[in-house]
Design a protein around this motif. Structure first.
Motif, PDB file in Angstrom:
ATOM      1  N   UNK A  75      11.406  62.113  24.221  1.00 53.27           N
ATOM      2  CA  UNK A  75      11.018  63.304  23.097  1.00 53.27           C
ATOM      3  C   UNK A  75       9.758  63.621  22.422  1.00 53.27           C
ATOM      4  N   UNK A  76       8.986  62.349  22.532  1.00 49.08           N
ATOM      5  CA  UNK A  76       7.902  62.105  22.575  1.00 49.08           C
ATOM      6  C   UNK A  76       6.874  63.500  23.306  1.00 49.08           C
ATOM      7  N   UNK A  77       7.494  63.031  24.674  1.00 49.15           N
ATOM      8  CA  UNK A  77       6.234  64.178  25.740  1.00 49.15           C
ATOM      9  C   UNK A  77       7.022  65.085  25.522  1.00 49.15           C
ATOM     10  N   UNK A  78       7.682  65.488  24.920  1.00 50.62           N
ATOM     11  CA  UNK A  78       9.084  66.947  24.797  1.00 50.62           C
ATOM     12  C   UNK A  78       8.075  67.712  23.427  1.00 50.62           C
ATOM     13  N   UNK A  79       7.759  67.127  22.646  1.00 50.20           N
ATOM     14  CA  UNK A  79       7.333  67.704  21.603  1.00 50.20           C
ATOM     15  C   UNK A  79       5.962  68.242  21.477  1.00 50.20           C
ATOM     16  N   UNK A 114       1.449  60.930  32.264  1.00 52.03           N
ATOM     17  CA  UNK A 114       2.426  60.621  31.189  1.00 52.03           C
ATOM     18  C   UNK A 114       1.453  59.979  30.647  1.00 52.03           C
ATOM     19  N   UNK A 115       0.515  59.548  30.840  1.00 50.04           N
ATOM     20  CA  UNK A 115      -0.682  58.394  30.362  1.00 50.04           C
ATOM     21  C   UNK A 115      -1.099  59.356  29.555  1.00 50.04           C
ATOM     22  N   UNK A 116      -1.990  60.856  29.662  1.00 48.85           N
ATOM     23  CA  UNK A 116      -3.272  61.802  29.180  1.00 48.85           C
ATOM     24  C   UNK A 116      -2.231  62.382  28.460  1.00 48.85           C
ATOM     25  N   UNK A 117      -1.054  62.570  28.808  1.00 39.02           N
ATOM     26  CA  UNK A 117      -0.344  63.510  27.267  1.00 39.02           C
ATOM     27  C   UNK A 117       0.060  62.621  26.665  1.00 39.02           C
ATOM     28  N   UNK A 118       0.630  61.799  26.464  1.00 39.73           N
ATOM     29  CA  UNK A 118       0.117  60.642  25.270  1.00 39.73           C
ATOM     30  C   UNK A 118      -1.469  60.274  24.783  1.00 39.73           C
ATOM     31  N   UNK A 119      -2.436  60.228  25.347  1.00 37.16           N
ATOM     32  CA  UNK A 119      -3.757  60.499  25.148  1.00 37.16           C
ATOM     33  C   UNK A 119      -3.663  58.651  24.897  1.00 37.16           C
ATOM     34  N   UNK A 120      -3.535  58.029  26.029  1.00 31.21           N
ATOM     35  CA  UNK A 120      -3.212  56.465  26.216  1.00 31.21           C
ATOM     36  C   UNK A 120      -4.230  56.191  27.317  1.00 31.21           C
TER      37      UNK A 120
END
Length: 370
Positions: free
Chosen positions: A287-291, A354-360
């Motif tokens: 849900x976080x990634x979708x948002x 995924x880590x790129x999208x989350x800024x991690x």
């Protein structure tokens, strides 16, 4: 000259206006996840995944302790079977919490105390003979935990009667088995009590995205677990993907073999996917990634759909390695390599996209040689 000065001044004002409009009322530039409630996500993980998961595992660990105590008090084939069944149940449950190697678990190196395999049978036998050992030493890592119990309950002799007789005739064997379980109980108890104490609020309140934040620690632990301990540890290393030589003796639960090694692997894989998706209507990685509107870097399609599709393919390929993972590694090694390859495709999606999208930032080093 005068016109040039005025023109430059106008550009400066325009630039300042753009910068001002790009900031919020506090003067901080909002990140790409400004609309996402990270505290809600951390709360969901803490209260609906980590703490309940640890409670279920603690219950299984308590049964294991009781059954091994009964076995060492009266070593018979019947009490051995009871202890072995409790070990299997706890080992399966462990697969559902092993990925939580952050916070208290990371501080005490919980995985090192519980599940580094293959077991060092020669070292275990030396410890039993000597009657003295220190489970905190680096050399003792593969001499404890579930892999050590695999050897102690399944590999010290041929057949249940002979194993029971070994314990009946050797106080040092009985003591070592007792001490291995006691160390597991003590180490996990430290982690469990901290989550039920103040650490839960510390975890939920640490809502940033920097390397020390809860989100960063969870994502790094999640990615590391899938890449190194599931993909490589459970499949790649015994399949020989790094060396070119199959090493089936490096599977989990090597001394028992049968259906358990694959059950451990498929349970771990299902746990990784369940953690990603969470429960419908509740905060999750999905849900976080979708948002955030996260996209796959190669297809520009929604990232969560691509990840789940690959999880599905890798789960199916992993399940096809049954019923006996040891036999498959030996006779159908190409299928095991194919399973590793499907999981490797998911590594890129998790560790890069995924880590790129989350800024991690990925803070661990991949050292498995692939």
């Amino acid at each position: 000259m005068k016109k040039s000065v005025l023109f430059a001044f106008a550009l400066l004002l325009a630039a300042l206006g753009i910068i001002s409009c790009g900031k919020d009322g506090n003067g901080d530039t909002p990140g790409p996840d400004a609309a996402v409630d990270r505290k809600a996500l951390l709360t969901q993980w803490a209260d609906s995944l980590v703490k309940p998961g640890y409670q279920r595992f603690n219950d299984k660990l308590a049964v294991l302790k009781a059954k091994t105590t009964a076995f060492t008090a009266a070593p018979t084939p019947a009490t051995l079977v009871d202890a072995r069944q409790a070990w299997q149940a706890a080992y399966v449950e462990w697969q559902k919490v092993e990925l939580f190697e952050f916070g208290p678990a990371e501080q005490v190196s919980l995985r090192n105390h519980f599940n580094i395999y293959p077991a060092d049978a020669a070292g275990i036998n030396r410890n039993i003979t000597a009657g003295t050992y220190d489970f905190e030493l680096a050399t003792a890592i593969p001499q404890q935990g579930f892999p050590a119990l695999d050897y102690l309950l399944n590999g010290v002799a041929a057949g249940d009667a002979a194993i029971a007789q070994q314990y009946a005739s050797s106080a040092n064997h009985r003591r070592y088995l007792t001490d291995v379980v006691a160390k597991m109980d003590q180490t996990f108890g430290t982690v469990y009590s901290q989550w039920n104490g103040s650490y839960r609020d510390t975890f939920v309140g640490n809502t940033g995205t920097d390397a020390s934040s809860s989100l960063s620690r969870v994502i790094n632990a999640y990615s590391l677990y899938f890449e190194r301990y599931l993909r490589a540890g459970k499949v790649g290393i015994p399949a020989g993907t790094m060396t070119g030589t199959p090493r089936p003796e490096k599977i989990e639960a090597y001394y028992l073999k049968g259906a358990l090694p694959l059950q451990l692997a498929t349970t771990a894989h299902a746990t990784v996917q369940q953690f990603f998706n969470g429960r419908p209507g509740r905060p999750s990685l999905k849900s976080y990634l979708d948002a955030l509107g996260a996209k796959d870097s190669r297809t520009n399609q929604p990232l969560t759909g691509i990840i789940n599709a690959q999880f599905g393919v890798s789960a199916q390929q992993l399940s096809s390695l049954g019923p006996d993972l040891y036999a498959t590694m030996t006779a159908r090694n190409a299928d095991a390599v194919a399973s590793y390859n499907e999981m490797q495709k998911a590594v890129r999606l998790i560790k890069v996209d995924m880590t790129s999208a989350l800024g991690i930032t990925v803070t661990y080093v991949d050292n498995d040689g692939d």
